[in-house]
Scaffold this motif. Structure first.
Motif, PDB file in Angstrom:
ATOM      1  N   UNK A  54       0.840  -1.212   0.000  1.00 31.85           N
ATOM      2  CA  UNK A  54       0.000   0.000   0.000  1.00 31.85           C
ATOM      3  C   UNK A  54       0.869   1.254   0.000  1.00 31.85           C
ATOM      4  N   UNK A  55       1.914   1.256   0.844  1.00 33.41           N
ATOM      5  CA  UNK A  55       2.806   2.410   0.926  1.00 33.41           C
ATOM      6  C   UNK A  55       3.534   2.652  -0.394  1.00 33.41           C
ATOM      7  N   UNK A  56       3.989   1.584  -1.045  1.00 31.56           N
ATOM      8  CA  UNK A  56       4.698   1.740  -2.313  1.00 31.56           C
ATOM      9  C   UNK A  56       3.775   2.265  -3.408  1.00 31.56           C
ATOM     10  N   UNK A  57       2.549   1.761  -3.447  1.00 32.52           N
ATOM     11  CA  UNK A  57       1.600   2.208  -4.470  1.00 32.52           C
ATOM     12  C   UNK A  57       1.251   3.687  -4.295  1.00 32.52           C
ATOM     13  N   UNK A  58       1.244   4.129  -3.052  1.00 29.85           N
ATOM     14  CA  UNK A  58       1.015   5.564  -2.795  1.00 29.85           C
ATOM     15  C   UNK A  58       2.262   6.364  -3.163  1.00 29.85           C
ATOM     16  N   UNK A  59       3.441   5.883  -2.743  1.00 28.02           N
ATOM     17  CA  UNK A  59       4.681   6.625  -2.936  1.00 28.02           C
ATOM     18  C   UNK A  59       5.148   6.744  -4.369  1.00 28.02           C
ATOM     19  N   UNK A  60       4.815   5.759  -5.235  1.00 31.16           N
ATOM     20  CA  UNK A  60       5.318   5.772  -6.608  1.00 31.16           C
ATOM     21  C   UNK A  60       4.812   6.977  -7.388  1.00 31.16           C
ATOM     22  N   UNK A  61       3.788   7.593  -6.905  1.00 29.51           N
ATOM     23  CA  UNK A  61       3.279   8.804  -7.543  1.00 29.51           C
ATOM     24  C   UNK A  61       4.347   9.890  -7.620  1.00 29.51           C
ATOM     25  N   UNK A  62       5.267   9.879  -6.638  1.00 27.52           N
ATOM     26  CA  UNK A  62       6.368  10.836  -6.606  1.00 27.52           C
ATOM     27  C   UNK A  62       7.710  10.181  -6.969  1.00 27.52           C
ATOM     28  N   UNK A  63       7.642   9.044  -7.613  1.00 30.00           N
ATOM     29  CA  UNK A  63       8.841   8.391  -8.090  1.00 30.00           C
ATOM     30  C   UNK A  63       9.664   7.744  -6.987  1.00 30.00           C
ATOM     31  N   UNK A  64      10.972   7.649  -7.228  1.00 30.03           N
ATOM     32  CA  UNK A  64      11.870   6.990  -6.280  1.00 30.03           C
ATOM     33  C   UNK A  64      11.896   7.708  -4.936  1.00 30.03           C
ATOM     34  N   UNK A  65      11.811   9.029  -4.978  1.00 32.20           N
ATOM     35  CA  UNK A  65      11.835   9.811  -3.730  1.00 32.20           C
ATOM     36  C   UNK A  65      10.590   9.506  -2.899  1.00 32.20           C
ATOM     37  N   UNK A  66       9.437   9.413  -3.554  1.00 29.26           N
ATOM     38  CA  UNK A  66       8.193   9.122  -2.830  1.00 29.26           C
ATOM     39  C   UNK A  66       8.216   7.753  -2.196  1.00 29.26           C
ATOM     40  N   UNK A  67       8.724   6.753  -2.916  1.00 24.37           N
ATOM     41  CA  UNK A  67       8.803   5.396  -2.374  1.00 24.37           C
ATOM     42  C   UNK A  67       9.794   5.336  -1.222  1.00 24.37           C
ATOM     43  N   UNK A  68      10.946   6.005  -1.370  1.00 27.79           N
ATOM     44  CA  UNK A  68      11.946   6.023  -0.297  1.00 27.79           C
ATOM     45  C   UNK A  68      11.381   6.656   0.972  1.00 27.79           C
ATOM     46  N   UNK A  69      10.624   7.730   0.806  1.00 32.26           N
ATOM     47  CA  UNK A  69      10.021   8.395   1.966  1.00 32.26           C
ATOM     48  C   UNK A  69       8.968   7.511   2.627  1.00 32.26           C
ATOM     49  N   UNK A  70       8.118   6.888   1.821  1.00 33.82           N
ATOM     50  CA  UNK A  70       7.055   6.044   2.368  1.00 33.82           C
ATOM     51  C   UNK A  70       7.630   4.859   3.129  1.00 33.82           C
ATOM     52  N   UNK A  71       8.653   4.246   2.565  1.00 27.41           N
ATOM     53  CA  UNK A  71       9.243   3.076   3.209  1.00 27.41           C
ATOM     54  C   UNK A  71      10.080   3.459   4.429  1.00 27.41           C
ATOM     55  N   UNK A  72      10.969   4.426   4.241  1.00 28.38           N
ATOM     56  CA  UNK A  72      11.886   4.784   5.322  1.00 28.38           C
ATOM     57  C   UNK A  72      11.186   5.324   6.563  1.00 28.38           C
ATOM     58  N   UNK A  73      10.257   6.239   6.377  1.00 27.84           N
ATOM     59  CA  UNK A  73       9.633   6.898   7.514  1.00 27.84           C
ATOM     60  C   UNK A  73       8.642   6.011   8.259  1.00 27.84           C
ATOM     61  N   UNK A  74       8.201   4.919   7.634  1.00 24.39           N
ATOM     62  CA  UNK A  74       7.250   4.021   8.300  1.00 24.39           C
ATOM     63  C   UNK A  74       7.935   2.938   9.129  1.00 24.39           C
ATOM     64  N   UNK A  75       9.251   2.774   8.991  1.00 29.59           N
ATOM     65  CA  UNK A  75       9.949   1.654   9.641  1.00 29.59           C
ATOM     66  C   UNK A  75       9.936   1.669  11.169  1.00 29.59           C
TER      67      UNK A  75
END
Length: 505
Positions: free
Chosen positions: A385-406
């Protein structure tokens, strides 16, 4: 009893390990960390060289194929290596049967991946991926030959033999890649590195482990081991899917250039942590498995292993967080500066990764892999779910979604993991107090100091100064914390004890 039977039997009994479990663990940890340090130097050196000889697109192409290769690679093991290590009692018939199961599945996997090569190329709209996928598929056959041999060496805590094989095979792979890249083979240099490493590793493992498989037998008593391995594989599959969906999405929607930046940033973030986690896990899992019926000794050993892994891993992460731009500039060059923000956003994930591996120790050493699978399914769904939301902003969005949720995942994961075990969250928090506060505090202070320094300092010198300052700050904060000095002295005594035993030998 034949000579071959005697040689085989020496790999199954582990009672002799308990007589000096602490000593073996310390010595094994020292050997594997030293070996991992050598591997780190080789990996970092190859990354530095290859990043200058190859383009980000070359890494991106391999990254596209690596997703499916690594996913399929889990089928060569099926969790059966962990089952061999964890089981209290095993015999030649059982391990032989498991060996042939591993080899058969690996061979089938190689043909399946080869057959999927056109599909991979079609999915990414990149025809070069056909031959890359076909070439890398051959690695599965070599990998299937090594699973049970490596498991037996780990079961006997023969870490020196394992270390020699890993270093030599990796060295051969790196040399082949650098030479190939130097002569202009481009992305094929990265392909050849993986193939050369796999072949050398298979040969080395068979030389190091004299056990030879017999014929597979029905009714050899492996049903419980297959169930154990099934749960481990199930967890690995769902975890891998969720953890690699980021690469698939970036490759599909943003192309090889952005995927190359993300993949290298992700690798650089986790590379130092893996140098600590991998060797300590290799020691901790067989040691904890041997103590699974002794709760007090189990808990004591577990918290000490946690202390070591966090003391070594967390400061690495803190330093990378404080000096991210300099690290990438010095190691990779200006063409990789686009990875700096991605690198920084992934830092919380790296910080958590320093101890997150310890959940696997508990699940696997206590045989609670069914719970591990359930946790993996829930966490993987959230990651998707986080990746599907983050990909809207590319690699930066995915990195933020994954990193900040850990951080949230870490606390919830340990709380679930410890249920029904002798371990407690409060004891974990006490164990992590010094390394966590010292690592984070040193990073914050270093960032503040860097803002006050004048610009224009040579990049390499600036990075070295950062490293020295960070080390001084880390130990200074550690010592002033409650019980910090006494804990540090206890750890130093363990090192002195090991060095004393080594000298007497």
């Amino acid at each position: 009893m034949s000579h071959n039977t005697v040689n085989n039997e020496q790999y199954f009994n582990t009672d002799h390990l308990k007589a000096d479990l602490k000593g073996r663990s310390v010595r094994g940890g020292a050997v594997t960390i030293a070996a991992q340090g050598s591997r780190f130097i080789l990996q970092m050196g190859s990354t530095v060289f290859l990043a200058r000889l190859l383009a980000p697109e070359d890494f991106g192409l391999i990254g596209m194929v690596t997703v499916i290769i690594n996913f399929a690679g889990m089928f060569k093991d099926l969790g059966l290596s962990t089952a061999t290590i964890q089981k209290a009692e095993i015999n030649h018939k059982q391990v032989s049967t498991l060996f042939w199961i591993n080899f058969a599945i690996s061979t089938i996997t190689a043909f399946v991946v080869a057959g999927l090569a056109p599909v991979v190329a079609w999915f990414y709209k990149e025809p070069r991926l056909v031959w890359i996928t076909l070439a890398l598929a051959s690695n599965f056959i070599f990998g299937g030959l090594t699973v049970q041999h490596q498991a037996l060496l780990k079961r006997q805590m023969s870490f020196t033999s394992l270390a020699k094989v890993e270093i030599i095979s990796m060295l051969l792979g790196v040399v082949s890649a650098v030479i190939s890249a130097w002569y202009g083979l481009g992305y094929w240099a990265l392909v050849l590195m993986q193939i050369a490493t796999a072949i050398a590793n298979a040969v080395g493992v068979w030389v190091a482990c004299s056990w030879r498989p017999g014929v597979p037998l029905r009714g050899s008593g492996i049903r419980l081991m297959l169930a154990f391995g099934g749960n481990v594989t199930g967890f690995n599959l769902v975890n891998y899917f969720s953890r690699n969906l980021d690469n698939v999405l970036i490759g599909q929607y943003r192309g090889p250039q952005e995927l190359g930046l993300y993949a290298v940033a992700y690798k650089l973030v986790l590379l130092p942590i893996q140098q600590i986690n991998t060797p300590i896990t290799s020691v901790a899992l067989p040691a904890l498995s041997s103590l699974q019926n002794e709760p007090q000794k189990y808990s004591k050993f577990y918290y000490k292993a946690i202390l070591w892994i966090s003391t070594l891993g967390m400061p690495m992460t803190g330093f990378l967080m404080a000096s991210a731009d300099k690290v990438i500039l010095v190691l990779l060059g200006k063409q990789w500066l686009g990875a700096v923000l991605i690198f920084q956003l992934l830092m919380p994930a790296a910080f958590n990764a320093t101890i997150g591996v310890a959940m696997g120790w508990v699940y696997q050493s206590l045989g609670k892999v069914d719970r591990q699978l359930r946790w993996g399914i829930v966490s993987s769904i959230v990651n998707v779910i986080l990746f599907l939301i983050g990909v809207r902003w590319g690699a930066i969005g995915i990195a933020a979604a994954y990193g900040l949720s850990r951080p949230i995942f870490l606390v919830a994961g340990f709380a679930y993991c410890y249920q029904g075990t002798p371990l407690r969250l409060i004891e974990l928090a006490k164990t992590l107090l010094q390394p966590a506060l010292a690592s984070f505090g040193a990073a914050v202070v270093l960032i503040g100091i860097n803002k006050l320094l004048p610009p224009g300092i040579n990049d390499v010198i600036a990075l070295l100064l950062d490293f020295v300052l960070y080390c001084l700050l880390y130990f200074a904060i550690w010592i002033v914390l409650p019980n910090g000095r006494s804990t540090l002295f206890e750890m130093l005594e363990v090192i002195k004890t090991f060095r004393g035993k080594a000298k007497r030998k």
